[in-house]
Structure formats: C-alpha cells, structure tokens
Design a protein around this motif. Structure first.
Motif, PDB file in Angstrom:
ATOM      1  N   LEU A 153       0.842  -1.189   0.000  1.00  0.00           N
ATOM      2  CA  LEU A 153       0.000   0.000   0.000  1.00  0.00           C
ATOM      3  C   LEU A 153       0.878   1.239   0.000  1.00  0.00           C
ATOM      4  O   LEU A 153       1.730   1.409   0.878  1.00  0.00           O
ATOM      5  CB  LEU A 153      -0.912   0.012   1.228  1.00  0.00           C
ATOM      6  CG  LEU A 153      -1.814  -1.216   1.423  1.00  0.00           C
ATOM      7  CD1 LEU A 153      -2.751  -0.988   2.600  1.00  0.00           C
ATOM      8  CD2 LEU A 153      -2.595  -1.528   0.159  1.00  0.00           C
ATOM      9  N   CYS A 154       0.674   2.070  -0.986  1.00  0.00           N
ATOM     10  CA  CYS A 154       1.375   3.340  -1.073  1.00  0.00           C
ATOM     11  C   CYS A 154       0.501   4.391  -0.407  1.00  0.00           C
ATOM     12  O   CYS A 154      -0.564   4.747  -0.924  1.00  0.00           O
ATOM     13  CB  CYS A 154       1.647   3.702  -2.535  1.00  0.00           C
ATOM     14  SG  CYS A 154       2.546   5.253  -2.765  1.00  0.00           S
ATOM     15  N   ASP A 155       0.936   4.847   0.752  1.00  0.00           N
ATOM     16  CA  ASP A 155       0.142   5.732   1.602  1.00  0.00           C
ATOM     17  C   ASP A 155       0.878   7.056   1.755  1.00  0.00           C
ATOM     18  O   ASP A 155       1.737   7.209   2.621  1.00  0.00           O
ATOM     19  CB  ASP A 155      -0.068   5.055   2.956  1.00  0.00           C
ATOM     20  CG  ASP A 155      -0.985   5.837   3.871  1.00  0.00           C
ATOM     21  OD1 ASP A 155      -1.327   6.987   3.537  1.00  0.00           O
ATOM     22  OD2 ASP A 155      -1.351   5.293   4.931  1.00  0.00           O
ATOM     23  N   GLU A 160       2.884   4.502   8.713  1.00  0.00           N
ATOM     24  CA  GLU A 160       2.933   4.085  10.113  1.00  0.00           C
ATOM     25  C   GLU A 160       1.753   4.637  10.912  1.00  0.00           C
ATOM     26  O   GLU A 160       1.180   3.949  11.763  1.00  0.00           O
ATOM     27  CB  GLU A 160       4.260   4.521  10.746  1.00  0.00           C
ATOM     28  CG  GLU A 160       4.519   3.896  12.104  1.00  0.00           C
ATOM     29  CD  GLU A 160       5.965   4.033  12.566  1.00  0.00           C
ATOM     30  OE1 GLU A 160       6.284   3.496  13.637  1.00  0.00           O
ATOM     31  OE2 GLU A 160       6.780   4.674  11.868  1.00  0.00           O
ATOM     32  N   SER A 161       1.377   5.876  10.632  1.00  0.00           N
ATOM     33  CA  SER A 161       0.312   6.514  11.408  1.00  0.00           C
ATOM     34  C   SER A 161      -1.062   6.404  10.756  1.00  0.00           C
ATOM     35  O   SER A 161      -2.080   6.661  11.400  1.00  0.00           O
ATOM     36  CB  SER A 161       0.636   8.002  11.622  1.00  0.00           C
ATOM     37  OG  SER A 161       0.742   8.673  10.375  1.00  0.00           O
ATOM     38  N   ASN A 162      -1.108   5.978   9.489  1.00  0.00           N
ATOM     39  CA  ASN A 162      -2.390   5.936   8.792  1.00  0.00           C
ATOM     40  C   ASN A 162      -2.815   4.506   8.432  1.00  0.00           C
ATOM     41  O   ASN A 162      -3.491   3.850   9.215  1.00  0.00           O
ATOM     42  CB  ASN A 162      -2.339   6.814   7.545  1.00  0.00           C
ATOM     43  CG  ASN A 162      -3.701   6.955   6.873  1.00  0.00           C
ATOM     44  OD1 ASN A 162      -4.724   7.049   7.545  1.00  0.00           O
ATOM     45  ND2 ASN A 162      -3.719   6.946   5.559  1.00  0.00           N
ATOM     46  N   LYS A 181       8.379   5.089   4.807  1.00  0.00           N
ATOM     47  CA  LYS A 181       7.530   6.185   5.289  1.00  0.00           C
ATOM     48  C   LYS A 181       6.156   6.194   4.629  1.00  0.00           C
ATOM     49  O   LYS A 181       5.162   6.581   5.243  1.00  0.00           O
ATOM     50  CB  LYS A 181       8.240   7.516   5.072  1.00  0.00           C
ATOM     51  CG  LYS A 181       9.459   7.690   5.966  1.00  0.00           C
ATOM     52  CD  LYS A 181      10.137   9.035   5.746  1.00  0.00           C
ATOM     53  CE  LYS A 181      11.353   9.175   6.667  1.00  0.00           C
ATOM     54  NZ  LYS A 181      12.071  10.460   6.455  1.00  0.00           N
ATOM     55  N   ILE A 182       6.100   5.742   3.364  1.00  0.00           N
ATOM     56  CA  ILE A 182       4.809   5.753   2.659  1.00  0.00           C
ATOM     57  C   ILE A 182       4.394   4.352   2.197  1.00  0.00           C
ATOM     58  O   ILE A 182       3.499   4.215   1.366  1.00  0.00           O
ATOM     59  CB  ILE A 182       4.820   6.725   1.457  1.00  0.00           C
ATOM     60  CG1 ILE A 182       5.876   6.303   0.426  1.00  0.00           C
ATOM     61  CG2 ILE A 182       5.048   8.156   1.919  1.00  0.00           C
ATOM     62  CD1 ILE A 182       5.754   7.050  -0.900  1.00  0.00           C
ATOM     63  N   TRP A 183       5.035   3.315   2.744  1.00  0.00           N
ATOM     64  CA  TRP A 183       4.710   1.953   2.293  1.00  0.00           C
ATOM     65  C   TRP A 183       4.307   1.046   3.457  1.00  0.00           C
ATOM     66  O   TRP A 183       4.976   1.003   4.481  1.00  0.00           O
ATOM     67  CB  TRP A 183       5.906   1.325   1.578  1.00  0.00           C
ATOM     68  CG  TRP A 183       6.181   1.919   0.236  1.00  0.00           C
ATOM     69  CD1 TRP A 183       7.142   2.841  -0.069  1.00  0.00           C
ATOM     70  CD2 TRP A 183       5.480   1.664  -0.985  1.00  0.00           C
ATOM     71  NE1 TRP A 183       7.091   3.153  -1.406  1.00  0.00           N
ATOM     72  CE2 TRP A 183       6.084   2.456  -1.997  1.00  0.00           C
ATOM     73  CE3 TRP A 183       4.412   0.824  -1.329  1.00  0.00           C
ATOM     74  CZ2 TRP A 183       5.647   2.439  -3.322  1.00  0.00           C
ATOM     75  CZ3 TRP A 183       3.968   0.814  -2.647  1.00  0.00           C
ATOM     76  CH2 TRP A 183       4.579   1.608  -3.629  1.00  0.00           C
ATOM     77  N   TYR A 217      14.951   0.005   8.143  1.00  0.00           N
ATOM     78  CA  TYR A 217      13.541   0.231   8.450  1.00  0.00           C
ATOM     79  C   TYR A 217      12.889  -1.019   9.051  1.00  0.00           C
ATOM     80  O   TYR A 217      13.521  -2.061   9.197  1.00  0.00           O
ATOM     81  CB  TYR A 217      12.779   0.720   7.203  1.00  0.00           C
ATOM     82  CG  TYR A 217      11.880   1.904   7.534  1.00  0.00           C
ATOM     83  CD1 TYR A 217      12.397   3.196   7.658  1.00  0.00           C
ATOM     84  CD2 TYR A 217      10.530   1.718   7.794  1.00  0.00           C
ATOM     85  CE1 TYR A 217      11.589   4.263   8.005  1.00  0.00           C
ATOM     86  CE2 TYR A 217       9.708   2.783   8.130  1.00  0.00           C
ATOM     87  CZ  TYR A 217      10.239   4.049   8.234  1.00  0.00           C
ATOM     88  OH  TYR A 217       9.430   5.108   8.587  1.00  0.00           O
ATOM     89  N   LEU A 218      11.615  -0.892   9.405  1.00  0.00           N
ATOM     90  CA  LEU A 218      10.948  -1.913  10.201  1.00  0.00           C
ATOM     91  C   LEU A 218      10.834  -3.266   9.506  1.00  0.00           C
ATOM     92  O   LEU A 218      10.736  -4.292  10.170  1.00  0.00           O
ATOM     93  CB  LEU A 218       9.559  -1.418  10.626  1.00  0.00           C
ATOM     94  CG  LEU A 218       9.572  -0.155  11.513  1.00  0.00           C
ATOM     95  CD1 LEU A 218       8.153   0.325  11.788  1.00  0.00           C
ATOM     96  CD2 LEU A 218      10.301  -0.422  12.819  1.00  0.00           C
TER      97      LEU A 218
END
Length: 268
Positions: A153-155, A160-162, A181-183, A217-218
């Motif tokens: 998902l490209c957010d 992380e927050s959405n 950050k956006i994935w 990253y996570l």
C-alpha cells in the motif's frame, strides 16, 4: 572487530545500500569482487520486486542471492529457494479492505508481475522506483493467474500513522509491516526477511555468527535477528537501532560499502 568467519552478507536496498537518490555507489562492485574472491556470499534483501533487483544488479545477477518482496521470494542463480505466497481468498479480502482507506494506492505483487489499477502520476512515480514488471488492470480482484507474494500500500499520508492502523487485527495471522515512510506491506505470516535469511543460511550451511546484515527500516527487524553482525544505518528507524549490535554511517555517506571495505581488508 573479527570478521574472519563471515560467509554471508545481506543488505537492504533503499535507505541502506542505495543512496538517497536510490542509486548504487560505483564503489560497490570493487568491494563485491573482493567478497566474491574470499568466498563470501552477497544477498540483496529488499521489499523491491525480484525483476527490479535483477536489473539493479545486472552485472552480477547470476551470482548473488535475491531476497525480494520482503522475503517472500528468494532466488539464487535462477533457482527458487523460497516462494511464500498468500492464499487467494485472503488476498481478495485484503484488497477489498485496502480500497476503503482514503488516499491509499494498491500494488498487488505477483511472482510474474506487479498489478495496479490506478495510474495517478504521484503513485506511478513511486511504483516505477521499485517494480520493473508492472501490469495495469481494470480490477485487481480479477487477477487470478499468478502467485501473490505481497500487497503493498502506497500511503502518501504516512503508512505508520495511517494505513497501518487499519490492519491491527490482521497482524495475528499475516505479516503486516511498515516498510517505508509511505509503504505498508502485507504478506503471508511466514514471509519476512528473517525467514528468507533462514532459508539462505540453511541452504548454504551458514550460521548467524557467520552472517552480516545491514538495514534501516521496520521490514528489516526480523533480518537483524539472524546475524551476529547486525548493522543499523545512522539514518535508521529507532527500532532498528535498538535491536542491532553495530552502527554504519548513513546511506548518504556510503555506510554499507565502508563496512564491507573493512570486512574484505580484515579477511586478507
């Protein structure tokens, strides 16, 4: 630092081995050749698509190990070491839920290709960074003839927050990972970079004490557990720094290559 027993090096790509412009340093190939001469295996461990990674490492694509799609697809010299695909029914349910999240774009990551049904420029700019085999379809739910390795998902609002907050229940039976950050990546429960590393270590009879890994990253958390020589980048997420034993300079300072140069120098 005693690097004399290291037999395997695995590195994440974006934010780690690649610079902030997503490119590979010209210093990488000389150090890779030195690793090869010493019999040390190299694995590219990434959320990126397999075909994208192959093109990124064209000169050595028949030599290195590819741990793609966050560990759900592992390939060496054309041989599949692991295919951790999701159930088609579960995949459909996830796609339907993802469609309800405002402002989120979906990539259905198959073994044959990545599939998208939205071609907004801001989304495709991101897709084209990480996926080389991409098919635009009218309906993701209609895609059948493939094995699905991941839903990405490209957010652009921040994963992380959405979007991550929408899939708390799924974490009990699936791998739900903030991979950038956006994935946000959703895979089979057994699909992660740590499991991919286990498969590689078992295949080549290499222990964690003989393994060096780099991440930022996570989606690298599980991989960090599979190596004694676990390096967090200076630019890494705080959780990665917390679980790693060692630190490398940031990806903008070519931190991975610097440590690898020390590795090959120490094992002369």
């Amino acid at each position: 630092m005693d690097f004399s027993n290291i037999k395997l090096v695995a590195s994440d790509m974006d934010g780690t081995l690649l610079d902030p412009h997503h490119t590979l340093s010209e210093d990488f190939y000389p150090v890779y050749q030195a690793l090869k001469e010493k019999g040390i295996l190299f694995a590219a461990a990434s959320g990126r698509q397999y075909y994208n990674l192959v093109n990124l490492f064209t000169p050595i694509k028949d030599e290195i190990i590819f741990l793609a799609e966050n560990g759900s697809y592992v390939v060496h010299q054309g041989q599949e070491l692991l295919v951790q695909a999701m159930d088609h029914g579960i995949t459909r349910q996830l796609l339907q839920k993802a469609r309800t999240i405002p402002g989120v774009y979906i990539v259905l990551c198959g073994k044959k290709s990545a599939y998208v049904e939205n071609t907004a420029q801001e989304f495709m700019d991101q897709v084209n960074l990480y996926y080389d085999a991409v098919e635009v379809v009218d309906d993701l739910l209609a895609v059948e003839d493939d094995q699905f390795l991941k839903i990405a998902l490209c957010d652009l609002a921040g994963s992380e927050s959405n979007s991550n907050t929408y899939f708390q229940e799924e974490k009990a039976h699936l791998q739900v990972t903030v991979s950038g950050k956006i994935w946000l990546d959703i895979c089979d429960k057994q699909a992660n970079k740590g499991r991919g590393m286990e498969v590689i270590q078992e295949r080549f009879n290499i222990s964690p004490e003989e393994t060096m890994v780099f991440g930022d990253y996570l989606n690298d958390l599980k991989m960090m557990e599979k190596a004694y020589f676990s390096y967090a980048m200076e630019n890494a997420h705080p959780e990665i720094k917390k679980v790693s034993r060692f630190r490398a300079k940031s990806n903008s300072q070519n931190g991975v290559v610097e440590i690898l140069q020390q590795l090959v120098g120490a094992t002369v």
